[in-house]
Design a protein around this motif. Sequence first.
Motif, PDB file in Angstrom:
ATOM      1  N   HIS A   1       0.927  -1.316  -0.101  1.00 51.14           N
ATOM      2  CA  HIS A   1      -0.132   0.008  -0.113  1.00 51.14           C
ATOM      3  C   HIS A   1       0.832   1.248   0.017  1.00 51.14           C
ATOM      4  CE1 HIS A   1      -3.666  -2.393   1.868  1.00 51.14           C
ATOM      5  NE2 HIS A   1      -3.167  -2.864   0.783  1.00 51.14           N
ATOM      6  N   ASP A   2       2.011   1.089   0.668  1.00 54.88           N
ATOM      7  CA  ASP A   2       2.954   2.416   0.919  1.00 54.88           C
ATOM      8  C   ASP A   2       3.366   2.415  -0.718  1.00 54.88           C
ATOM      9  OD1 ASP A   2       2.199   2.554   3.424  1.00 54.88           O
ATOM     10  OD2 ASP A   2       4.177   1.670   4.031  1.00 54.88           O
ATOM     11  N   VAL A   3       4.039   1.499  -1.278  1.00 56.86           N
ATOM     12  CA  VAL A   3       4.583   1.927  -2.688  1.00 56.86           C
ATOM     13  C   VAL A   3       3.432   2.340  -3.561  1.00 56.86           C
ATOM     14  CG1 VAL A   3       5.495   0.506  -4.485  1.00 56.86           C
ATOM     15  CG2 VAL A   3       6.132  -0.120  -2.180  1.00 56.86           C
ATOM     16  N   ILE A   4       2.057   1.778  -3.368  1.00 54.30           N
ATOM     17  CA  ILE A   4       0.997   2.562  -4.118  1.00 54.30           C
ATOM     18  C   ILE A   4       0.747   3.977  -3.876  1.00 54.30           C
ATOM     19  CG2 ILE A   4      -1.365   2.150  -4.832  1.00 54.30           C
ATOM     20  CD1 ILE A   4      -1.159  -0.778  -4.313  1.00 54.30           C
ATOM     21  N   ILE A   5       0.864   4.150  -2.672  1.00 51.02           N
ATOM     22  CA  ILE A   5       0.536   5.740  -2.266  1.00 51.02           C
ATOM     23  C   ILE A   5       1.632   6.506  -2.840  1.00 51.02           C
ATOM     24  CG2 ILE A   5       0.135   7.280  -0.476  1.00 51.02           C
ATOM     25  CD1 ILE A   5      -1.369   4.845   0.948  1.00 51.02           C
ATOM     26  N   ASN A   6       2.911   6.044  -2.411  1.00 50.33           N
ATOM     27  CA  ASN A   6       3.886   7.013  -2.929  1.00 50.33           C
ATOM     28  C   ASN A   6       4.019   7.046  -4.577  1.00 50.33           C
ATOM     29  OD1 ASN A   6       6.544   8.195  -2.493  1.00 50.33           O
ATOM     30  ND2 ASN A   6       7.508   6.221  -3.150  1.00 50.33           N
ATOM     31  N   ALA A   7       3.727   6.125  -5.279  1.00 57.94           N
ATOM     32  CA  ALA A   7       3.560   6.123  -6.846  1.00 57.94           C
ATOM     33  C   ALA A   7       2.454   7.009  -7.464  1.00 57.94           C
ATOM     34  CB  ALA A   7       3.684   4.762  -7.294  1.00 57.94           C
ATOM     35  N   LEU A   8       1.437   7.014  -6.584  1.00 56.98           N
ATOM     36  CA  LEU A   8       0.380   7.727  -6.920  1.00 56.98           C
ATOM     37  C   LEU A   8       0.660   9.328  -6.587  1.00 56.98           C
ATOM     38  CD1 LEU A   8      -2.671   5.818  -5.714  1.00 56.98           C
ATOM     39  CD2 LEU A   8      -2.394   6.015  -7.940  1.00 56.98           C
TER      40      LEU A   8
END
Length: 292
Positions: free
Chosen positions: A112-119
Amino acid sequence: MKVHVCNPHGYCEGVLRAINIALDTKKNNPNHPVAILGMLVHNEFVIEFLAKHGISTLERPNSADEDFLRHVSDDTIIIFTAHGHPKVYEELISNRGLSYVDATCPKVEVTHDVIINALNNNHQIIYIGQTGHPETKAALSINAENIFLFDINLPFNYAQISDLTPVVINQTTLSLDELAKIHDEILTYLPGAIIENEICSATRLRQNAVKNIPLDVDIIYIVGSFHSNNTKKLVQVAKLSHPNADVYQIQTVNDINPAQLKNKKYAGVAAGASSPLELTNAVIDYLKQFNE
Ligand code: SF4
Protein backbone atom coordinates in the motif's frame (compact mmCIF):
# COMPACT_ATOMS: atom_id res chain seq x y z
CA MET A 1 7.39 -44.39 3.75
CA LYS A 2 10.23 -41.96 3.23
CA VAL A 3 9.08 -38.34 3.63
CA HIS A 4 10.66 -35.08 2.55
CA VAL A 5 9.27 -32.15 4.58
CA CYS A 6 9.40 -28.62 3.14
CA ASN A 7 10.45 -25.83 5.47
CA PRO A 8 9.05 -23.51 6.61
CA HIS A 9 5.75 -25.24 7.22
CA GLY A 10 4.04 -23.42 10.10
CA TYR A 11 2.24 -20.09 10.15
CA CYS A 12 4.00 -17.20 8.43
CA GLU A 13 4.74 -14.10 10.50
CA GLY A 14 1.70 -12.21 9.22
CA VAL A 15 -0.73 -15.02 10.04
CA LEU A 16 0.74 -15.56 13.50
CA ARG A 17 0.60 -11.83 14.17
CA ALA A 18 -3.05 -11.58 13.07
CA ILE A 19 -4.08 -14.54 15.27
CA ASN A 20 -2.28 -13.04 18.27
CA ILE A 21 -3.89 -9.64 17.66
CA ALA A 22 -7.35 -11.26 17.64
CA LEU A 23 -6.67 -13.30 20.79
CA ASP A 24 -5.20 -10.30 22.64
CA THR A 25 -8.17 -8.12 21.66
CA LYS A 26 -10.58 -10.63 23.18
CA LYS A 27 -8.41 -11.17 26.24
CA ASN A 28 -8.22 -7.45 26.91
CA ASN A 29 -11.94 -6.89 26.26
CA PRO A 30 -13.63 -9.97 27.75
CA ASN A 31 -17.03 -8.28 28.01
CA HIS A 32 -17.15 -7.03 24.41
CA PRO A 33 -18.13 -9.09 21.37
CA VAL A 34 -15.14 -9.30 19.03
CA ALA A 35 -15.86 -9.91 15.34
CA ILE A 36 -13.56 -10.23 12.33
CA LEU A 37 -14.65 -8.61 9.07
CA GLY A 38 -14.19 -11.67 6.82
CA MET A 39 -11.76 -14.58 7.31
CA LEU A 40 -8.85 -13.36 9.49
CA VAL A 41 -6.60 -15.67 7.50
CA HIS A 42 -7.65 -18.14 4.83
CA ASN A 43 -7.97 -21.29 6.90
CA GLU A 44 -11.20 -22.78 8.32
CA PHE A 45 -9.41 -24.41 11.27
CA VAL A 46 -8.05 -21.04 12.38
CA ILE A 47 -11.55 -19.56 12.12
CA GLU A 48 -12.92 -22.44 14.27
CA PHE A 49 -10.08 -21.98 16.77
CA LEU A 50 -10.90 -18.27 17.08
CA ALA A 51 -14.62 -19.02 17.47
CA LYS A 52 -13.76 -21.31 20.40
CA HIS A 53 -12.05 -18.28 21.96
CA GLY A 54 -15.20 -16.18 21.55
CA ILE A 55 -14.09 -14.39 18.38
CA SER A 56 -16.67 -14.51 15.60
CA THR A 57 -16.18 -14.10 11.86
CA LEU A 58 -18.56 -11.93 9.86
CA GLU A 59 -19.08 -13.74 6.58
CA ARG A 60 -19.76 -11.47 3.64
CA PRO A 61 -21.33 -13.44 0.80
CA ASN A 62 -23.23 -11.51 -1.88
CA SER A 63 -23.60 -8.37 0.12
CA ALA A 64 -21.98 -5.00 0.54
CA ASP A 65 -19.54 -5.34 3.40
CA GLU A 66 -21.00 -2.44 5.30
CA ASP A 67 -24.40 -4.19 5.51
CA PHE A 68 -22.96 -6.51 8.10
CA LEU A 69 -22.24 -3.66 10.44
CA ARG A 70 -26.00 -3.24 10.82
CA HIS A 71 -26.17 -6.63 12.48
CA VAL A 72 -23.48 -6.19 15.11
CA SER A 73 -24.17 -4.78 18.56
CA ASP A 74 -22.95 -1.32 19.57
CA ASP A 75 -20.21 -2.64 21.84
CA THR A 76 -18.61 -4.90 19.20
CA ILE A 77 -14.91 -4.53 18.44
CA ILE A 78 -14.23 -5.18 14.76
CA ILE A 79 -10.96 -6.74 13.61
CA PHE A 80 -9.66 -6.18 10.09
CA THR A 81 -8.09 -9.24 8.48
CA ALA A 82 -4.45 -9.88 7.58
CA HIS A 83 -5.26 -9.21 3.90
CA GLY A 84 -5.93 -5.49 4.30
CA HIS A 85 -9.22 -3.64 3.87
CA PRO A 86 -10.62 -0.66 2.03
CA LYS A 87 -9.85 2.38 4.20
CA VAL A 88 -13.45 3.55 3.83
CA TYR A 89 -14.44 0.75 6.23
CA GLU A 90 -12.57 2.51 9.02
CA GLU A 91 -14.79 5.54 8.53
CA LEU A 92 -17.96 3.43 8.31
CA ILE A 93 -17.09 1.65 11.53
CA SER A 94 -16.19 4.86 13.35
CA ASN A 95 -19.37 6.54 12.10
CA ARG A 96 -21.32 3.66 13.54
CA GLY A 97 -19.61 4.35 16.90
CA LEU A 98 -17.70 1.05 16.90
CA SER A 99 -14.00 0.58 17.47
CA TYR A 100 -11.67 -1.54 15.37
CA VAL A 101 -8.29 -3.23 15.51
CA ASP A 102 -6.18 -3.65 12.39
CA ALA A 103 -4.49 -7.05 11.83
CA THR A 104 -3.27 -6.23 8.30
CA CYS A 105 0.05 -7.98 7.61
CA PRO A 106 2.94 -5.46 7.55
CA LYS A 107 4.01 -6.97 4.21
CA VAL A 108 0.65 -6.05 2.72
CA GLU A 109 1.00 -2.55 4.21
CA VAL A 110 4.32 -2.21 2.34
CA THR A 111 2.49 -2.72 -0.98
CA HIS A 112 0.00 0.00 0.00
CA ASP A 113 2.87 2.37 0.82
CA VAL A 114 4.48 1.71 -2.57
CA ILE A 115 1.14 2.39 -4.31
CA ILE A 116 0.47 5.61 -2.39
CA ASN A 117 4.01 6.85 -3.02
CA ALA A 118 3.72 6.12 -6.76
CA LEU A 119 0.33 7.82 -6.99
CA ASN A 120 1.78 10.87 -5.24
CA ASN A 121 4.43 10.92 -7.95
CA ASN A 122 1.70 10.92 -10.62
CA HIS A 123 2.20 7.35 -11.79
CA GLN A 124 -0.59 5.06 -12.84
CA ILE A 125 -0.51 1.66 -11.15
CA ILE A 126 -0.89 -1.77 -12.71
CA TYR A 127 -1.88 -4.11 -9.87
CA ILE A 128 -1.43 -7.83 -10.62
CA GLY A 129 -3.87 -9.90 -8.59
CA GLN A 130 -7.15 -11.75 -8.60
CA THR A 131 -10.58 -10.17 -8.87
CA GLY A 132 -12.43 -10.43 -5.56
CA HIS A 133 -9.44 -11.45 -3.42
CA PRO A 134 -9.55 -9.29 -0.26
CA GLU A 135 -5.92 -8.19 -0.67
CA THR A 136 -6.63 -7.05 -4.22
CA LYS A 137 -9.86 -5.32 -3.20
CA ALA A 138 -8.01 -3.42 -0.49
CA ALA A 139 -5.26 -2.31 -2.87
CA LEU A 140 -7.66 -1.22 -5.62
CA SER A 141 -9.68 0.80 -3.13
CA ILE A 142 -6.76 3.17 -2.57
CA ASN A 143 -7.57 4.96 -5.81
CA ALA A 144 -10.33 3.84 -8.17
CA GLU A 145 -9.15 5.98 -11.09
CA ASN A 146 -5.45 5.30 -11.33
CA ILE A 147 -5.02 1.69 -10.23
CA PHE A 148 -5.73 -0.87 -12.95
CA LEU A 149 -6.19 -4.53 -12.10
CA PHE A 150 -4.20 -7.02 -14.17
CA ASP A 151 -6.24 -10.13 -13.32
CA ILE A 152 -3.89 -13.12 -13.65
CA ASN A 153 -6.71 -15.09 -15.28
CA LEU A 154 -7.71 -12.51 -17.88
CA PRO A 155 -6.11 -10.61 -20.76
CA PHE A 156 -5.12 -7.06 -19.80
CA ASN A 157 -6.35 -4.02 -21.72
CA TYR A 158 -3.19 -1.93 -22.21
CA ALA A 159 -5.15 0.84 -23.97
CA GLN A 160 -6.34 2.11 -20.59
CA ILE A 161 -2.77 2.96 -19.50
CA SER A 162 -1.69 6.45 -20.55
CA ASP A 163 1.42 6.60 -18.31
CA LEU A 164 4.60 5.46 -20.13
CA THR A 165 6.19 4.59 -16.79
CA PRO A 166 3.41 2.98 -14.74
CA VAL A 167 4.34 1.28 -11.49
CA VAL A 168 3.63 -2.45 -11.52
CA ILE A 169 2.89 -4.14 -8.21
CA ASN A 170 1.16 -7.32 -7.13
CA GLN A 171 -0.76 -9.38 -4.59
CA THR A 172 1.82 -10.80 -2.16
CA THR A 173 0.90 -14.48 -2.61
CA LEU A 174 1.15 -15.04 -6.37
CA SER A 175 3.43 -17.60 -7.97
CA LEU A 176 6.93 -16.25 -8.62
CA ASP A 177 7.09 -17.88 -12.07
CA GLU A 178 3.63 -16.72 -13.09
CA LEU A 179 4.52 -13.20 -11.98
CA ALA A 180 7.80 -13.22 -13.93
CA LYS A 181 5.88 -14.11 -17.12
CA ILE A 182 3.40 -11.30 -16.54
CA HIS A 183 6.25 -8.84 -15.93
CA ASP A 184 7.81 -9.88 -19.26
CA GLU A 185 4.51 -9.32 -21.03
CA ILE A 186 4.02 -5.88 -19.47
CA LEU A 187 7.57 -4.84 -20.36
CA THR A 188 6.90 -5.85 -23.98
CA TYR A 189 3.95 -3.45 -24.16
CA LEU A 190 5.32 -0.83 -21.76
CA PRO A 191 9.14 -0.92 -21.75
CA GLY A 192 9.28 2.00 -19.28
CA ALA A 193 7.15 0.22 -16.67
CA ILE A 194 8.64 0.26 -13.17
CA ILE A 195 8.45 -3.25 -11.74
CA GLU A 196 8.01 -3.60 -7.97
CA ASN A 197 8.08 -7.31 -7.16
CA GLU A 198 6.20 -7.65 -3.87
CA ILE A 199 5.84 -11.41 -3.48
CA CYS A 200 6.29 -11.69 0.28
CA SER A 201 9.24 -13.62 1.70
CA ALA A 202 6.94 -16.22 3.31
CA THR A 203 5.43 -17.02 -0.09
CA ARG A 204 8.81 -16.97 -1.80
CA LEU A 205 10.41 -19.36 0.74
CA ARG A 206 7.52 -21.82 0.53
CA GLN A 207 7.48 -21.86 -3.28
CA ASN A 208 11.25 -22.37 -3.44
CA ALA A 209 11.02 -25.18 -0.88
CA VAL A 210 8.46 -26.94 -3.09
CA LYS A 211 10.68 -26.55 -6.16
CA ASN A 212 13.53 -28.08 -4.14
CA ILE A 213 11.62 -31.23 -3.19
CA PRO A 214 13.79 -34.10 -4.54
CA LEU A 215 12.74 -34.97 -8.06
CA ASP A 216 12.42 -38.67 -7.24
CA VAL A 217 9.42 -38.28 -4.90
CA ASP A 218 6.39 -40.26 -6.05
CA ILE A 219 3.74 -38.10 -4.45
CA ILE A 220 3.41 -34.60 -2.97
CA TYR A 221 0.82 -33.39 -0.45
CA ILE A 222 0.24 -29.66 -0.03
CA VAL A 223 -1.63 -28.95 3.21
CA GLY A 224 -3.92 -25.92 3.25
CA SER A 225 -7.37 -24.51 2.78
CA PHE A 226 -9.06 -24.26 -0.61
CA HIS A 227 -9.61 -20.59 0.30
CA SER A 228 -5.86 -20.00 0.57
CA ASN A 229 -4.27 -18.45 -2.48
CA ASN A 230 -0.70 -19.16 -1.38
CA THR A 231 -1.62 -22.85 -0.92
CA LYS A 232 -3.13 -23.03 -4.41
CA LYS A 233 0.07 -21.51 -5.79
CA LEU A 234 2.16 -24.17 -4.02
CA VAL A 235 0.06 -26.82 -5.77
CA GLN A 236 0.63 -25.09 -9.10
CA VAL A 237 4.39 -24.86 -8.45
CA ALA A 238 4.57 -28.54 -7.40
CA LYS A 239 2.77 -29.72 -10.53
CA LEU A 240 5.14 -27.75 -12.75
CA SER A 241 8.36 -28.62 -10.94
CA HIS A 242 7.50 -32.31 -10.36
CA PRO A 243 5.59 -33.51 -13.43
CA ASN A 244 6.23 -37.17 -12.56
CA ALA A 245 4.80 -36.97 -9.04
CA ASP A 246 1.13 -37.11 -8.07
CA VAL A 247 0.24 -33.81 -6.39
CA TYR A 248 -2.71 -33.43 -4.00
CA GLN A 249 -4.00 -30.51 -1.98
CA ILE A 250 -5.43 -31.65 1.35
CA GLN A 251 -6.77 -29.83 4.40
CA THR A 252 -6.07 -32.54 6.97
CA VAL A 253 -4.63 -36.04 7.21
CA ASN A 254 -8.20 -37.34 6.87
CA ASP A 255 -8.20 -36.24 3.22
CA ILE A 256 -5.47 -38.75 2.36
CA ASN A 257 -6.94 -41.68 0.50
CA PRO A 258 -4.66 -44.71 1.17
CA ALA A 259 -5.25 -45.78 -2.45
CA GLN A 260 -3.21 -42.73 -3.51
CA LEU A 261 -0.21 -44.27 -1.75
CA LYS A 262 -0.28 -47.61 -3.55
CA ASN A 263 3.22 -48.41 -4.86
CA LYS A 264 4.52 -45.06 -3.56
CA LYS A 265 7.80 -45.08 -1.63
CA TYR A 266 8.73 -41.42 -1.23
CA ALA A 267 6.47 -38.45 -0.41
CA GLY A 268 6.97 -34.69 -0.24
CA VAL A 269 4.93 -32.52 2.14
CA ALA A 270 4.51 -28.74 2.05
CA ALA A 271 2.00 -26.40 3.67
CA GLY A 272 0.44 -23.01 3.01
CA ALA A 273 1.29 -20.03 5.21
CA SER A 274 -2.00 -20.21 7.13
CA SER A 275 -2.02 -23.98 7.76
CA PRO A 276 -1.79 -24.89 11.45
CA LEU A 277 1.44 -26.74 12.23
CA GLU A 278 -0.36 -29.58 14.00
CA LEU A 279 -2.36 -30.41 10.85
CA THR A 280 0.80 -30.63 8.75
CA ASN A 281 2.61 -32.64 11.43
CA ALA A 282 -0.27 -35.13 11.49
CA VAL A 283 0.16 -35.62 7.72
CA ILE A 284 3.93 -36.11 8.10
CA ASP A 285 3.46 -38.62 10.95
CA TYR A 286 0.83 -40.57 9.00
CA LEU A 287 3.03 -40.83 5.91
CA LYS A 288 6.12 -41.81 7.91
CA GLN A 289 4.32 -44.72 9.53
CA PHE A 290 2.50 -45.73 6.34
CA ASN A 291 3.31 -49.23 5.14
CA GLU A 292 1.56 -50.81 2.24
S1 SF4 B 1 1.60 -14.82 3.28
FE1 SF4 B 1 2.94 -13.01 3.31
S2 SF4 B 1 1.56 -11.26 3.06
FE2 SF4 B 1 0.27 -13.02 3.63
S3 SF4 B 1 0.11 -12.89 5.86
FE3 SF4 B 1 1.87 -14.22 5.43
S4 SF4 B 1 3.66 -12.84 5.45
FE4 SF4 B 1 1.82 -11.56 5.24
